[in-house]
Write an enzyme that holds these catalytic residues in place. Structure first.
Site, mmCIF file in Angstrom:
data_model
loop_
_atom_site.group_PDB
_atom_site.id
_atom_site.type_symbol
_atom_site.label_atom_id
_atom_site.label_comp_id
_atom_site.label_asym_id
_atom_site.label_seq_id
_atom_site.Cartn_x
_atom_site.Cartn_y
_atom_site.Cartn_z
ATOM 1 N N CYS A 138 14.192 47.073 56.701
ATOM 2 C CA CYS A 138 14.291 48.374 57.354
ATOM 3 C C CYS A 138 15.760 48.755 57.570
ATOM 4 O O CYS A 138 16.365 48.373 58.570
ATOM 5 C CB CYS A 138 13.539 48.328 58.689
ATOM 6 S SG CYS A 138 13.606 49.892 59.573
ATOM 7 N N CYS A 141 16.541 50.674 60.685
ATOM 8 C CA CYS A 141 16.571 49.894 61.938
ATOM 9 C C CYS A 141 17.879 49.114 62.050
ATOM 10 O O CYS A 141 18.467 49.016 63.123
ATOM 11 C CB CYS A 141 15.476 48.838 61.991
ATOM 12 S SG CYS A 141 13.905 49.322 61.359
ATOM 13 N N ASP A 142 18.305 48.513 60.953
ATOM 14 C CA ASP A 142 19.352 47.501 61.041
ATOM 15 C C ASP A 142 20.682 47.888 60.400
ATOM 16 O O ASP A 142 21.671 47.169 60.545
ATOM 17 C CB ASP A 142 18.845 46.203 60.380
ATOM 18 C CG ASP A 142 17.587 45.698 61.072
ATOM 19 O OD1 ASP A 142 17.477 45.892 62.289
ATOM 20 O OD2 ASP A 142 16.712 45.130 60.396
#
Ligand code: NDP
Length: 310
Positions: A138, A141-142
């Protein structure tokens, strides 16, 4: 009536936006739904950061927070939750018979499948070991953690192109690893990565290993045409090789495509078995948005309600 013989009106499997919305509507229709959390309570949004495209949140909202709010909203109407997954189903009888992972049995007049989809991984040992330590599925997300660092993205679809582009906001170089000599992605997405000077495309390239003891320090890649292998030094390794629908307990009963996505009738959530409905990413590989999943969860609840009325 003993719990064993109790027949539920509605059982909902999954707690992403589709499952929660189905629960909200069926609970408000006094159907007293029983909801199974599934393997990832809250679904894929719990591993996302900012969600800026879910209507109603002017400034955006964090994925986990959005799912917590949805759960609380559903709980307000008395929804019952089971912290487990349905792993076995018998759908050629009515009421339908289900079993959870502890072997407990359930019977239900209607079943709403909202089990979502999971990101695919390559299946390398070190990839699993280093998940959360440089390995991620992801980028949204990261990606933020890789400011000024070097990263790789595996895949040649729209997701891989989108994630590679997104990562150039932070990383110095993004290596895009494509296993063939062409990409599956749409032309416009391909053009974006080809024209982005921070993205280096490696064609005909596969990943042999993820390197690093405590966190990712590099990867070993091979050119599958020349058989030449080499190491790349980098700190982030992102997978964007598609998703697998979480349909396993149900596929032997229900119509599905080659990838296991459940097939519903056009403009509804009806499956080939009356009384069984599917919504969200387990039946949608095209849109895959929180808002479209929520919309189909609403449809599934209304479809189940109508089925019970008749
Ligand atoms: P896709 O299935 O479209 O693409 C998966 C990619 O991963 C392919 O390039 C595939 O290679 C590659 N791949 C699969 N397995 C491996 C493996 N083991 N090793 C290396 N590479 C592998 O998935 P996406 O998630 O990209 O897209 C899913 C759907 O969502 C599509 O319909 C897409 O159009 C849509 N989407 C749209 C977006 C947009 O329009 N903004 C953004 C993101 C997704 P190969 O081609 O060789 O099989």
């Amino acid at each position: 009536m003993s719990e064993e013989n109790k027949v539920e009106d509605v059982i909902i499997c999954g707690t992403g936006p589709a499952g929660y919305t189905a629960a909200l509507y069926t609970a408000r229709a006094n159907l007293n739904p029983l909801v199974f959390d599934g393997i990832q309570p809250g679904g894929q949004l719990t591993i996302t950061t900012d969600v800026e495209n879910y209507p109603g949140f002017e400034e955006g909202i964090m994925g986990p927070e959005l799912m917590e709010v949805m759960r609380k909203q559903v709980e307000r109407f008395g929804t019952r939750f089971v912290m487990d997954s349905i792993i076995e189903a018998k759908l050629d009888v009515h009421p339908f018979e289900l079993k959870d992972s502890f072997g407990r049995s359930y019977k239900t007049k209607t079943l709403i499948i909202a089990t979502g989809a999971s990101a695919r991984y390559l299946g390398l040992e070190n990839e699993t070991r280093l998940q959360g330590y440089g390995v991620s599925a992801c980028a949204t997300c990261d990606g933020f953690f890789y400011r000024g660092l070097e990263v790789a993205v595996v895949g040649g679809g729209d997701s891989a192109c989108e994630e590679a582009n997104f990562l150039t906001k932070f990383a110095t170089t993004v290596h895009l690893l494509v296993r063939r000599d062409e990409m599956r992605a749409s032309k416009i997405m391909q053009d974006r990565v080809i024209n982005n000077p921070k993205i280096k495309i490696h064609w005909n390239t596969e990943v042999l290993d993820v390197l690093g003891e405590k966190e990712v320090t590099g990867i070993k890649i091979i050119n599958n045409k020349t058989q030449e292998s080499k190491d790349l030094t980098l700190q982030g390794f992102f997978l964007a090789i598609g998703h697998t629908p979480n349909s396993a307990p149900f596929v032997s009963w229900l119509d599905h495509d080659d990838n296991g996505y459940l097939i519903t009738q056009p403009d509804s959530t009806l499956t080939n078995i009356p009384g069984v409905f599917a919504c969200g990413d387990v039946q949608d590989h095209t849109y895959r948005q929180a808002v479209t999943a929520a919309g189909s969860g609403c449809k599934a609840a209304l479809d189940a309600e109508r089925f019970l009325e008749h």
